[in-house]
Design an enzyme around this catalytic site. Structure first.
Site, mmCIF file in Angstrom:
data_model
loop_
_atom_site.group_PDB
_atom_site.id
_atom_site.type_symbol
_atom_site.label_atom_id
_atom_site.label_comp_id
_atom_site.label_asym_id
_atom_site.label_seq_id
_atom_site.Cartn_x
_atom_site.Cartn_y
_atom_site.Cartn_z
ATOM 1 N N LYS A 1 0.866 -1.182 0.000
ATOM 2 C CA LYS A 1 0.000 0.000 0.000
ATOM 3 C C LYS A 1 0.899 1.227 0.000
ATOM 4 O O LYS A 1 1.823 1.332 0.811
ATOM 5 C CB LYS A 1 -0.915 0.036 1.214
ATOM 6 C CG LYS A 1 -1.822 1.278 1.218
ATOM 7 C CD LYS A 1 -2.855 1.247 2.321
ATOM 8 C CE LYS A 1 -2.284 1.602 3.662
ATOM 9 N NZ LYS A 1 -3.334 1.782 4.685
ATOM 10 N N ARG B 1 -10.425 -1.946 7.158
ATOM 11 C CA ARG B 1 -9.499 -2.910 7.763
ATOM 12 C C ARG B 1 -9.068 -2.479 9.149
ATOM 13 O O ARG B 1 -8.841 -3.303 10.040
ATOM 14 C CB ARG B 1 -8.322 -3.190 6.853
ATOM 15 C CG ARG B 1 -7.331 -2.066 6.563
ATOM 16 C CD ARG B 1 -6.278 -1.915 7.646
ATOM 17 N NE ARG B 1 -5.038 -1.354 7.150
ATOM 18 C CZ ARG B 1 -4.211 -0.644 7.896
ATOM 19 N NH1 ARG B 1 -4.518 -0.344 9.150
ATOM 20 N NH2 ARG B 1 -3.078 -0.202 7.373
ATOM 21 N N HIS C 1 -12.803 10.960 11.225
ATOM 22 C CA HIS C 1 -13.369 10.170 10.123
ATOM 23 C C HIS C 1 -13.447 8.685 10.456
ATOM 24 O O HIS C 1 -14.435 8.013 10.136
ATOM 25 C CB HIS C 1 -12.512 10.402 8.874
ATOM 26 C CG HIS C 1 -12.914 9.569 7.694
ATOM 27 N ND1 HIS C 1 -14.056 9.811 6.959
ATOM 28 C CD2 HIS C 1 -12.320 8.484 7.111
ATOM 29 C CE1 HIS C 1 -14.155 8.929 5.988
ATOM 30 N NE2 HIS C 1 -13.122 8.113 6.055
ATOM 31 N N GLN C 2 -12.415 8.156 11.114
ATOM 32 C CA GLN C 2 -12.358 6.724 11.402
ATOM 33 C C GLN C 2 -13.363 6.279 12.468
ATOM 34 O O GLN C 2 -13.714 5.104 12.538
ATOM 35 C CB GLN C 2 -10.955 6.358 11.875
ATOM 36 C CG GLN C 2 -9.958 6.093 10.773
ATOM 37 C CD GLN C 2 -10.008 4.640 10.324
ATOM 38 O OE1 GLN C 2 -10.460 3.760 11.047
ATOM 39 N NE2 GLN C 2 -9.549 4.388 9.125
ATOM 40 N N SER D 1 -5.150 11.187 16.703
ATOM 41 C CA SER D 1 -3.790 11.465 16.215
ATOM 42 C C SER D 1 -2.968 12.130 17.314
ATOM 43 O O SER D 1 -2.074 12.939 17.046
ATOM 44 C CB SER D 1 -3.839 12.369 14.978
ATOM 45 O OG SER D 1 -4.511 11.734 13.913
ATOM 46 N N MET E 1 -6.005 2.363 18.565
ATOM 47 C CA MET E 1 -5.890 2.263 17.108
ATOM 48 C C MET E 1 -5.237 3.475 16.447
ATOM 49 O O MET E 1 -5.056 3.489 15.235
ATOM 50 C CB MET E 1 -7.290 2.061 16.505
ATOM 51 C CG MET E 1 -8.065 0.891 17.097
ATOM 52 S SD MET E 1 -7.201 -0.693 16.975
ATOM 53 C CE MET E 1 -7.125 -0.914 15.210
ATOM 54 N N GLY E 2 -4.861 4.489 17.218
ATOM 55 C CA GLY E 2 -4.399 5.722 16.597
ATOM 56 C C GLY E 2 -2.899 5.859 16.431
ATOM 57 O O GLY E 2 -2.433 6.644 15.612
ATOM 58 N N ASP F 1 0.558 4.977 15.164
ATOM 59 C CA ASP F 1 1.220 4.202 14.119
ATOM 60 C C ASP F 1 2.496 4.868 13.633
ATOM 61 O O ASP F 1 3.023 4.543 12.578
ATOM 62 C CB ASP F 1 0.266 3.982 12.940
ATOM 63 C CG ASP F 1 -0.214 5.294 12.328
ATOM 64 O OD1 ASP F 1 0.154 6.371 12.833
ATOM 65 O OD2 ASP F 1 -0.964 5.242 11.342
ATOM 66 N N GLY G 1 -3.168 -1.577 17.915
ATOM 67 C CA GLY G 1 -3.374 -1.730 16.473
ATOM 68 C C GLY G 1 -2.505 -0.763 15.701
ATOM 69 O O GLY G 1 -2.876 0.403 15.506
#
Length: 320
Positions: A67, A110, A137-138, A199, A219-220, A222, A291
């Site tokens: 990706k 995903r 948005h997520q 974020s 999940m934020g 990364d 995540g």
């Protein structure tokens, strides 16, 4: 090669199909049948953007590719979402390009599927209150995916900018659940499952906030430096992740590892729980799923979407 445009995916790929694809690839990762390649992620020095590549090979699902994309924080000024990506699939037998697939919606699906997988396998028994940290948005994708898995009776939420909370309220109403905006003290005390999807670059959910049996899907985080949780919270929890190396270096666990509160060896791949190699929650009061987002997730959902598109004659074939 096949081309599956972004605007065709919304009516094609279901959250259920995304869940199955992600759960299967997590299992393949833990059994050694799938591996991620090193992530490349760089600041462009233009438009404050981050750009990079995530790739891998899943020998179980025969998905090879990457990706390409990233985060453009000023896109809202042009009416675009901030995250932009495209997924490229290659034939693992020949190396020839197989498909180019729009990655924006698939990334959202995903990511939500990954937290839903963790909720299915790690949430405390009888979980009824879902807590949401973040209203970007997520968040809508996350809430919808969680609601399909857990038997939640209500949703509570917090966001740094309260003006964005109507998105959470509207999503909860859409899935038939009552919603209440709360502070983080109440959210940590009342929620059985918490999804953080922000974020942030500093901890939002603190150790003393979380009370009683709780599962947290973080999940934020990364990227190096991002952070949503108090490291002390990870120190007293059972920590699970999509990929241990990423969790310890760019995921939520990076800060607890750097502080010496936990080691990479204390973090368990979620695939071990899926395959039965690890008991999962066991007697732990708090479980955390870090995540970080791995390329194999993107390849899995893109391959599933392409299969559906070809069955329905939606994908376009072009010569290159």
């Amino acid at each position: 090669m096949w081309v599956l445009a972004e605007d065709r995916i919304a009516g094609l790929m279901t959250p259920e199909a995304a869940f199955d694809a992600v759960e299967n690839v997590f299992a393949a990762m833990t059994t050694g049948k799938a591996r991620n390649f090193p992530v490349i992620r760089e600041a462009l020095g233009h438009q404050d953007a981050l750009y990079g590549f995530k790739g891998g090979f899943d020998a179980a699902g025969m998905a090879l590719g990457l990706k390409a994309g990233g985060y453009w924080p000023h896109n809202h000024e042009s009416g675009l979402i901030n995250h932009q990506s495209t997924i490229f699939l290659f034939d693992p037998d020949t190396g020839r390009i197989k498909a180019a697939v729009g990655g924006n919606l698939l990334t959202a699906l995903r990511t939500a599927a990954a937290s839903a997988v963790s909720i299915r396998h790690l949430a405390p028994k009888g979980a009824s209150v879902l807590g949401m940290i973040g209203a970007g948005h997520q968040s809508a994708f996350q809430m919808r995916a969680a609601a399909r898995i857990g038997g939640f009776q209500r949703v509570i939420g917090w966001n740094h900018d309260p003006a964005m909370l109507p998105r959470l309220a509207e999503t909860a109403a859409e899935i038939g659940l009552p919603f209440e905006a709360v502070d983080l003290d109440r959210l940590g005390a009342e929620a059985d499952v918490i999804i953080s999807i922000t974020s942030a670059f500093e901890p939002l959910l603190l150790d003393h906030h979380v009370q009683g049996p709780t599962h947290i899907a973080a999940m934020g985080t990364d990227t190096k430096g991002k952070q949503e949780l108090d490291p002390a919270l990870l120190a007293r929890a059972r920590v699970f992740t999509d990929e241990v190396a990423q969790s310890a270096s760019i995921g939520e666990a990076q800060h607890a590892v750097a502080a010496g509160l936990i080691a990479a060896g204390d973090i368990t791949p979620i695939g071990d729980v899926i395959t039965g190699a690890h008991e999962g929650r066991g007697g732990a009061e708090v479980t955390i799923f870090d995540g970080t987002g791995v390329g194999l997730q993107d390849l899995a959902v893109a391959a599933a979407a392409l299969d559906l598109a070809r069955q329905q004659n939606i994908a376009v074939q072009v010569e290159i």
